[in-house]
Design an enzyme around this catalytic site. Structure first.
Site, mmCIF file in Angstrom:
data_model
loop_
_atom_site.group_PDB
_atom_site.id
_atom_site.type_symbol
_atom_site.label_atom_id
_atom_site.label_comp_id
_atom_site.label_asym_id
_atom_site.label_seq_id
_atom_site.Cartn_x
_atom_site.Cartn_y
_atom_site.Cartn_z
ATOM 1 N N LYS A 47 121.920 36.439 64.044
ATOM 2 C CA LYS A 47 121.747 35.007 64.309
ATOM 3 C C LYS A 47 121.744 34.309 62.963
ATOM 4 O O LYS A 47 120.848 34.504 62.146
ATOM 5 C CB LYS A 47 120.451 34.728 65.071
ATOM 6 C CG LYS A 47 120.313 33.257 65.407
ATOM 7 C CD LYS A 47 119.079 32.929 66.212
ATOM 8 C CE LYS A 47 118.987 31.411 66.327
ATOM 9 N NZ LYS A 47 117.603 30.952 66.425
ATOM 10 N N ALA A 96 116.596 26.164 70.625
ATOM 11 C CA ALA A 96 115.699 25.158 70.036
ATOM 12 C C ALA A 96 115.437 23.999 70.970
ATOM 13 O O ALA A 96 116.353 23.440 71.560
ATOM 14 C CB ALA A 96 116.254 24.618 68.718
ATOM 15 N N ASN A 124 111.399 30.394 72.206
ATOM 16 C CA ASN A 124 110.360 31.025 71.400
ATOM 17 C C ASN A 124 109.038 30.270 71.516
ATOM 18 O O ASN A 124 108.131 30.706 72.217
ATOM 19 C CB ASN A 124 110.808 31.116 69.932
ATOM 20 C CG ASN A 124 109.833 31.904 69.073
ATOM 21 O OD1 ASN A 124 108.710 32.185 69.452
ATOM 22 N ND2 ASN A 124 110.263 32.284 67.891
ATOM 23 N N THR A 125 108.961 29.108 70.907
ATOM 24 C CA THR A 125 107.687 28.378 70.848
ATOM 25 C C THR A 125 107.029 28.218 72.217
ATOM 26 O O THR A 125 105.827 28.454 72.372
ATOM 27 C CB THR A 125 107.927 26.982 70.233
ATOM 28 O OG1 THR A 125 108.525 27.139 68.951
ATOM 29 C CG2 THR A 125 106.627 26.213 70.095
#
Lengths: 261, 261, 261, 261
Positions: free
Chosen positions: C99, C186, C208-209
């Site tokens: 990535k 994102a 992710n977050t």
């Protein structure tokens, strides 16, 4: 261009109504209202000093020829309270115009459809010019129209939120169906929101918090004044449709080949 | 209030830039541009008639003292094409100002970051005042600033879409970080969109389709003119924050008890 | 239904990729990743402990047969840094998947188009399977495709913002035009955002977050797992169009007259 | 995890309610409903064939142990019509559950606050389990709760529009204040919308058009089934907050210096 807003037979050049709450002081409020060009200004009955017309009375600062008072029943939780307040306001202020607000919940100040319709019906019978503050509920708007209100005032977003036209999809239907003026009330937090309301065909907007809490409230009032004019102008000039894609453009290559030598 | 926009040392009173495409005819375009108060007007190099200055030449209609020409490279698919076009434009129009547009895809006219940066770097070296049309890409804006562009022109939405500030989250970052003026270009479909761009701190907007395809383009140009002024004014006057809930209001009951007797 | 995602010839049953940052600890991370069903998990090269494979090494927790590692170059500010990091990662982790992240600005971690394209071109030549994290820039996506990346990873919103698909209008164009898988990376802050990305035709999402900071990250990982499946299923089942108004319904009156007696 | 939805003392494992309109045919409807896992299915009284239970009767296709019928008064324009229809439905279907719909306007099918409250009050007295379809009006919801409805069903967007949660700001307030289950009804056009409603704390959603008009309605029903599960799971797992900016990340440089040698 002569394009007045007419409510209950009265013509207004300005399509911006102002509220009087939350200003730093009365002088600042007056200066902002004058700068806004507004001809219809609402104030809560409970802010009027009935006992003595002393220095601090809010009405002294609203005493301009071009400004019409629109007393409101803010704080009323039932039709009865609102009706009682309306009668007091008429007597005290010598006007039968009334912004009808009934909101049982003190946290969000959301309007009560049932009590508002009930009060509106009674107040119209008593000769009031009633402008009810309501949810952006298309059926309720038609019902209020049927009992004779002078305009409907659907909210754009929760009052004081500055969020703008969150009820857009419903305002569209209300505007399409209404036979009385539609004034978007509550939630308008920036001149661009006010312009957008007028662009989509709302007849006017009522603004308070966004002007009152601005760092420079007079300049902000002026900004709202002209944004409302811009929105109305754009409505009359008719915007183009939103497109899903660009119109294809011719490439530059051929042009360069012809002219580049 | 004196609050000029300065680009490359030149002051502009108007923060509204106009495009010249899609108007019904040149007369209508001229009238709209004059009504808009715009001092910077862009036109595609390929629309200029180099061979003879005949009746139909677009430049005859842009010949006003207050109007500055901003030739653009619309249709260019590569840096080389754009550079070539820029040189032609400078020679033909006697201006070193340039709106740099490079879009290899003829369907969406999306700008090409790589070729735009390459061309910008070269054109700045050749003395051009470069205003690049780009994606709302914060890093690219800083890179263009580093090679010496006079302003950045991030898009608000796909060109011609009239969708407004769809790139809001990125424009915020661009505006926060930029040391050159930020001009929102493409996608602005209504005066309220233009006002919103200025309110959030954009230095100017470029509008074309929304004015050119309006039913009354002159009135729409005026609407944009004042909406831009309103947006800038609101920016200077500082808007309040968006709130999650209303400020609690005191109930009317006690007031009615005291005053109602 | 067999509907695998294929990237660089490798089939994935899961269309949910996971990041490894911000978890409370490695055990929690491992549990969440397993619950998510993800087969491709990215971790920053800089988090790998090269010196000794001690207890705390993140890789110990990712050691599952169905999990493929996707090292990323997070923290790289230039193509050179990213290329250097990529080579280290390949050697250390024995994978040529990468990535590619290049973000010179440490505050918003916005990707750099220019350096990313440069690095991608080089890394593809060196045999890497490159998945670049980029702005939702349709032209850049096509350019990356042209140099041979295995997929494109446009952002949905600023990284870590949880704002969802703010780049919707551009993702639509990217998905329409792309010949390689489109992975929205994102900004995805809720299972509904992930579902929406798949519904509109994105091939996968990277989260992710939203999982790592949830109060119950394992349950949240499961929620994302099935939301992604729901979104893909809806994409295959084809949603109806958004309508401007309801379809008229027959009134009940006649029915009541007939059946009510 | 055992996390049932309880309405009027009855437990439901599924938080997805289905409508029966607009399907291609009864077989397709049945298959979609079964695939959805829904335990509460609404059908218009006017669609029931009272005269003979022939082949085509919709009820034959809803005859599953796990499916509870929720007759609705769609088409009713007044409280009286709705009450009359409710009594007929109870007798015909042997259930006192009722989805109360009153919409005088046949174009947008917008609910009528006044008549709905009136009918709800009467029907509760008559022993019905009343689930009213209403505008996303927080005060009205509390009033309906006060007269004893079993749940409230505020709309997400105009019925049949597939626009999603346009009333988000008001649903938040309704959910925060309600003591009865909140079922988002109307406007839900994609599994992601359903997931979003559950994520924000709605207790259930009612979906019809989006499933019925999908190209593959059975697969779409399954997609909604699991999206609703995902949304509820995310609600229980607690999402993180939306952030205005990324958390800063450490640069890669130092790491490369240490490990790159």
């Amino acid at each position: 261009m002569n394009d007045p807003l007419v409510i209950a037979g009265k013509s207004f050049q300005s399509r911006l109504f102002l509220g009087t709450g939350k200003f730093g002081n009365h002088q600042e409020m007056e200066a902002a209202i004058v700068a806004s060009g507004s001809e219809l200004v609402t104030m809560a009955l409970k802010r009027i000093d009935f006992n003595d017309k002393e220095e601090d009375d809010i009405l002294r600062y609203l005493n301009h020829d071009h400004i019409n008072l629109l007393p409101n029943t803010s704080g009323a939780r039932t039709a009865d309270e609102a009706i009682f307040a309306a009668r007091l306001a008429r007597e005290a202020l010598q006007t039968n115009w009334l912004k009808l607000e009934i909101h049982p919940d003190p946290r969000y100040l959301m309007p009560d459809a049932i009590e508002t319709l009930k009060a509106a019906e009674q107040l119209v019978k008593e000769g009031f010019v009633v402008l009810p503050y309501i949810h952006a509920d298309p059926v309720l708007c038609k019902r209020l129209e049927a009992v004779g209100v002078a305009a409907v005032m659907p909210l754009g977003a929760p009052i004081g939120s500055n969020k703008g036209l969150r009820t857009l999809d419903f305002l569209e239907i209300i505007i399409e169906q209404s036979n009385v003026p539609v004034v978007v009330d509550a939630g308008i937090g920036a001149p661009s929101h006010a312009a957008a309301a007028l662009e989509m065909g709302a007849d006017a907007v009522l603004v308070n918090t966004a002007i009152a809490v601005a760092q420079d409230s007079v300049q902000m009032a002026t900004a709202f004044k002209i944004a409302v004019e811009a929105g109305r102008m754009a409505y009359n000039a008719k915007l183009g449709a939103v497109q899903q894609r660009a119109v294809a453009s011719s490439p530059l290559t051929e042009f360069l080949m012809v002219n580049g030598e």
